[in-house]
Design a protein around this motif. Structure first.
Motif, mmCIF file in Angstrom:
data_model
loop_
_atom_site.group_PDB
_atom_site.id
_atom_site.type_symbol
_atom_site.label_atom_id
_atom_site.label_comp_id
_atom_site.label_asym_id
_atom_site.label_seq_id
_atom_site.Cartn_x
_atom_site.Cartn_y
_atom_site.Cartn_z
ATOM 1 N N ALA A 16 29.821 24.246 54.859
ATOM 2 C CA ALA A 16 28.945 24.721 53.914
ATOM 3 C C ALA A 16 27.734 25.219 54.078
ATOM 4 O O ALA A 16 27.178 26.139 53.494
ATOM 5 C CB ALA A 16 28.541 23.406 53.029
ATOM 6 N N PHE A 75 28.834 28.947 55.452
ATOM 7 C CA PHE A 75 29.000 29.823 54.347
ATOM 8 C C PHE A 75 27.724 30.132 53.416
ATOM 9 O O PHE A 75 27.484 31.091 53.272
ATOM 10 C CB PHE A 75 29.887 29.021 53.415
ATOM 11 C CG PHE A 75 30.615 29.926 52.134
ATOM 12 C CD1 PHE A 75 30.391 29.400 51.175
ATOM 13 C CD2 PHE A 75 31.182 31.212 52.607
ATOM 14 C CE1 PHE A 75 31.008 30.254 49.735
ATOM 15 C CE2 PHE A 75 31.717 32.001 51.521
ATOM 16 C CZ PHE A 75 31.704 31.395 50.088
ATOM 17 N N GLN A 123 39.555 42.672 55.952
ATOM 18 C CA GLN A 123 40.577 42.216 55.163
ATOM 19 C C GLN A 123 39.895 41.117 54.353
ATOM 20 O O GLN A 123 39.171 40.053 54.941
ATOM 21 C CB GLN A 123 41.746 41.874 56.013
ATOM 22 C CG GLN A 123 42.521 43.038 56.755
ATOM 23 C CD GLN A 123 43.768 42.967 57.414
ATOM 24 O OE1 GLN A 123 44.147 41.588 57.473
ATOM 25 N NE2 GLN A 123 44.434 43.775 57.400
ATOM 26 N N GLY A 124 40.143 41.176 53.015
ATOM 27 C CA GLY A 124 39.571 39.889 52.372
ATOM 28 C C GLY A 124 37.922 40.424 52.302
ATOM 29 O O GLY A 124 37.586 41.402 51.818
ATOM 30 N N SER A 125 37.129 39.289 52.355
ATOM 31 C CA SER A 125 35.920 39.373 52.016
ATOM 32 C C SER A 125 35.040 39.461 53.324
ATOM 33 O O SER A 125 35.417 38.778 54.284
ATOM 34 C CB SER A 125 35.296 38.256 51.317
ATOM 35 O OG SER A 125 36.160 37.930 49.954
ATOM 36 N N ASN A 150 34.053 36.791 55.719
ATOM 37 C CA ASN A 150 33.388 35.869 54.678
ATOM 38 C C ASN A 150 31.795 36.036 54.572
ATOM 39 O O ASN A 150 31.276 36.921 54.359
ATOM 40 C CB ASN A 150 33.824 34.417 54.889
ATOM 41 C CG ASN A 150 35.311 34.351 54.380
ATOM 42 O OD1 ASN A 150 35.824 35.059 53.705
ATOM 43 N ND2 ASN A 150 35.936 33.274 55.042
ATOM 44 N N TRP A 200 32.321 42.265 50.010
ATOM 45 C CA TRP A 200 33.028 41.354 49.061
ATOM 46 C C TRP A 200 33.250 42.201 47.778
ATOM 47 O O TRP A 200 32.477 43.128 47.581
ATOM 48 C CB TRP A 200 32.157 40.061 48.961
ATOM 49 C CG TRP A 200 32.075 39.358 49.628
ATOM 50 C CD1 TRP A 200 31.676 39.058 50.868
ATOM 51 C CD2 TRP A 200 32.580 37.617 49.509
ATOM 52 N NE1 TRP A 200 31.715 37.999 51.510
ATOM 53 C CE2 TRP A 200 32.128 37.098 50.569
ATOM 54 C CE3 TRP A 200 33.033 37.173 48.419
ATOM 55 C CZ2 TRP A 200 32.328 35.628 50.935
ATOM 56 C CZ3 TRP A 200 33.054 35.601 48.745
ATOM 57 C CH2 TRP A 200 33.129 35.036 49.876
ATOM 58 N N GLU A 201 34.155 41.672 47.259
ATOM 59 C CA GLU A 201 34.650 42.806 45.900
ATOM 60 C C GLU A 201 33.692 42.589 44.953
ATOM 61 O O GLU A 201 33.233 43.489 44.236
ATOM 62 C CB GLU A 201 35.920 42.115 45.290
ATOM 63 C CG GLU A 201 37.151 42.840 46.103
ATOM 64 C CD GLU A 201 38.630 42.568 45.328
ATOM 65 O OE1 GLU A 201 38.503 41.621 44.516
ATOM 66 O OE2 GLU A 201 39.567 43.262 45.814
ATOM 67 N N TYR A 235 33.246 45.929 42.656
ATOM 68 C CA TYR A 235 34.450 45.880 41.807
ATOM 69 C C TYR A 235 33.802 46.446 40.437
ATOM 70 O O TYR A 235 34.820 47.594 39.920
ATOM 71 C CB TYR A 235 34.978 44.485 41.956
ATOM 72 C CG TYR A 235 36.464 44.822 41.617
ATOM 73 C CD1 TYR A 235 36.960 44.932 40.330
ATOM 74 C CD2 TYR A 235 37.129 44.954 42.372
ATOM 75 C CE1 TYR A 235 38.510 45.088 40.134
ATOM 76 C CE2 TYR A 235 38.706 45.148 42.665
ATOM 77 C CZ TYR A 235 39.044 45.109 41.219
ATOM 78 O OH TYR A 235 40.524 45.562 40.987
ATOM 79 N N ARG A 272 35.937 49.699 41.122
ATOM 80 C CA ARG A 272 37.150 48.943 41.190
ATOM 81 C C ARG A 272 37.758 48.636 42.347
ATOM 82 O O ARG A 272 37.045 48.195 43.473
ATOM 83 C CB ARG A 272 38.109 49.581 40.168
ATOM 84 C CG ARG A 272 37.550 49.605 38.582
ATOM 85 C CD ARG A 272 38.148 48.256 37.970
ATOM 86 N NE ARG A 272 37.568 48.379 36.483
ATOM 87 C CZ ARG A 272 36.435 48.015 36.100
ATOM 88 N NH1 ARG A 272 35.363 47.415 37.074
ATOM 89 N NH2 ARG A 272 36.344 47.867 34.730
ATOM 90 N N ASN A 273 39.093 49.066 42.641
ATOM 91 C CA ASN A 273 39.551 48.610 43.885
ATOM 92 C C ASN A 273 39.386 49.540 45.067
ATOM 93 O O ASN A 273 39.723 49.461 46.130
ATOM 94 C CB ASN A 273 40.915 48.472 43.746
ATOM 95 C CG ASN A 273 41.694 49.812 43.304
ATOM 96 O OD1 ASN A 273 41.326 50.210 42.202
ATOM 97 N ND2 ASN A 273 42.602 50.464 43.962
ATOM 98 N N HIS A 330 46.487 47.282 43.466
ATOM 99 C CA HIS A 330 46.372 46.283 44.647
ATOM 100 C C HIS A 330 47.750 45.900 45.174
ATOM 101 O O HIS A 330 48.141 46.109 46.273
ATOM 102 C CB HIS A 330 45.724 45.052 44.249
ATOM 103 C CG HIS A 330 44.284 45.347 43.990
ATOM 104 N ND1 HIS A 330 42.932 45.081 44.980
ATOM 105 C CD2 HIS A 330 43.388 45.570 42.977
ATOM 106 C CE1 HIS A 330 41.843 45.378 44.368
ATOM 107 N NE2 HIS A 330 41.927 45.789 43.262
ATOM 108 N N SER A 338 38.024 35.077 49.949
ATOM 109 C CA SER A 338 39.482 35.402 49.452
ATOM 110 C C SER A 338 40.572 34.708 49.853
ATOM 111 O O SER A 338 40.309 34.056 50.945
ATOM 112 C CB SER A 338 39.749 36.996 50.028
ATOM 113 O OG SER A 338 38.487 37.875 49.583
ATOM 114 N N ASN A 397 42.564 34.651 52.395
ATOM 115 C CA ASN A 397 42.959 36.243 52.528
ATOM 116 C C ASN A 397 44.369 36.391 51.804
ATOM 117 O O ASN A 397 44.705 35.813 50.756
ATOM 118 C CB ASN A 397 42.753 36.861 53.609
ATOM 119 C CG ASN A 397 41.307 37.127 54.217
ATOM 120 O OD1 ASN A 397 40.589 36.895 53.282
ATOM 121 N ND2 ASN A 397 41.126 37.090 55.419
#
Lengths: 261, 159
Positions: A119, A122, A182-184, A205, A224-225, A229, A233-234, B31, B123, B142
């Protein structure tokens, strides 16, 4: 529109407005807890500020510009959500984690202390990262004043040439890596105090650059999206390429100069 | 034999108001489509070409492209299928029994699942899995999924 016009925000933390007005000196004094401060003041400040060694309650910083200042690269809608919701949530949750840390430290509960590391990483990372992020962005209108070039002999230009050969080389290394997270996560320029050079780095992250890698953060790009976004968008590549044009390189340079001391 | 983007089992607007049509269009058509094409590119000419997606996930190593895109392909295939415009209510039969046995009640399961979802930093996915004849709730980061090893979440995902 004034460059220094700040946007106000609503706090979700009951005492945060108070703690902002208390100021850094009193926050520091709360840790002193000596007879030099009147009793009532000590009780008041420590009621508002955590007295744990981990520090006082944190608050959401004001943006250095209006919510619409970064259009068309980043919309006012995104900035409003990103700052007043996402960043604010990190602040609130960081403070909550610090209160739990207080309790665990006071109780000598080592397992409890260790259980908070996720926590803290993050939410502490989220707060640090976003605070740095707002500062290293500038409106398009003011971008020319915040620019640097390789040949102006400034600290940042010299360091970039030394580390990458050119600004274009640095861009060519940083942006694809940032897009490919990849991801956030985040893309960073960081100062390596051991080598004296600037490096590019990505972190997942909200992992904070300094604590995770030892690099001093100079410039961050949030991928991060939630950062892009609404507007892109993507299509993350469009966002990352566009944000390059609104980086406040003067702020980046100030950070480098501080780091080099 | 390349993987294909599966069609949605319903129209784009079928899940409204829970998920709107535009979200479904982009989530599926951009996606998931992206994971599909990148997965095919990553496995082309390798021994993974021709394997099932489950086997690819089970044997995924640290090849980031296969892990991210293979996981993304599998996860979204499952995702579209477990939703329905006629969905909702509570499960009965074997599934209802298993949920009650594992979580005490359907609400108990919902709480556990919501907690797994809410506590995933960044994610990722929350899962309900069949494991050792029972049920388990967990989350992955992810595009990882419980078919992969070492992701802190094991079993065969059903939700």
């Amino acid at each position: 529109r004034s460059l220094f016009c700040k946007h106000t925000h609503t706090h979700t933390q009951k005492h945060t407005l108070m703690s902002q007005s208390i100021g850094k000196a009193l926050r520091a004094a709360a840790h002193v807890r000596s007879s030099k401060l009147p009793e009532e003041l000590i009780k008041f400040s420590t009621a508002h500020l955590s007295s744990a060694p981990s520090g006082g309650m944190h608050s959401l910083p004001d943006l250095p510009y209006d919510y619409d200042a970064l259009e068309p690269v980043i919309s006012a809608e995104t900035m409003t959500l990103h700052h007043s919701k996402h960043h604010n949530t990190y602040v609130v949750n960081l403070n909550a984690a610090l209160e739990k840390l207080d309790a665990a430290v006071s109780a000598g509960d080592i397992s409890g202390i260790i259980a908070l590391k996720g926590a803290l990483n993050f939410n502490g990372g989220g707060h640090v990262n976003h605070t740095l992020f707002w500062e290293n962005l500038v409106s398009k209108d003011n971008a020319a004043d915040a620019a640097i070039n390789e040949k102006d002999g400034g600290a940042l230009g010299v360091a970039i040439v030394d580390s990458f050969g050119s600004i274009d080389n640095m861009k060519a290394e940083l942006l694809p890596a940032t897009i490919a997270v990849q991801g956030s996560g985040w893309g960073w320029l960081g100062y390596n105090p051991k080598t004296g050079k600037i490096e590019t780095k990505t972190c997942p992250n909200q992992d904070p650059l300094a604590a995770t890698t030892g690099l001093v953060p100079l410039m961050g790009i949030d991928v991060w999206e939630h950062a892009y976004y609404v507007d892109y968008r993507n299509v993350r590549p469009n966002y990352v390429n566009a944000i390059w044009d609104i980086i406040n390189w003067k702020v980046v340079e100030e950070r480098l100069v501080q780091a080099q001391k | 034999m390349a993987f294909e983007l599966p069609n949605l089992p319903y129209a784009h607007d079928a899940l409204e108001p829970h998920i709107d049509a535009r979200t479904m269009e982009i989530h599926h058509g951009k996606h998931h489509a992206g994971y599909t094409s990148k997965l095919n590119a990553a496995i082309e000419g390798t021994s993974m070409e021709g394997q099932s997606i489950e086997d690819i996930c089970k044997n995924v190593g640290d090849n980031a492209a296969v892990r991210n895109n293979g996981g993304g392909y599998y996860n979204h295939c499952l995702f579209w299928e477990v939703m329905s415009p006629n969905g909702g209510g509570t499960p009965s039969g074997d599934l209802g029994d298993a949920i009650n046995a594992t979580f005490g009640s359907f609400d108990g399961f919902k709480d556990a699942f919501a907690k797994a979802a809410a506590t995933r930093f960044g994610s990722g996915w929350a899962w309900l899995c069949v494991k050792d004849g029972g049920l388990e709730v967990c989350s992955t980061a992810n595009q990882d999924n419980p078919l992969m090893s070492g992701v802190g979440c094991e079993g065969h995902p059903i939700l």
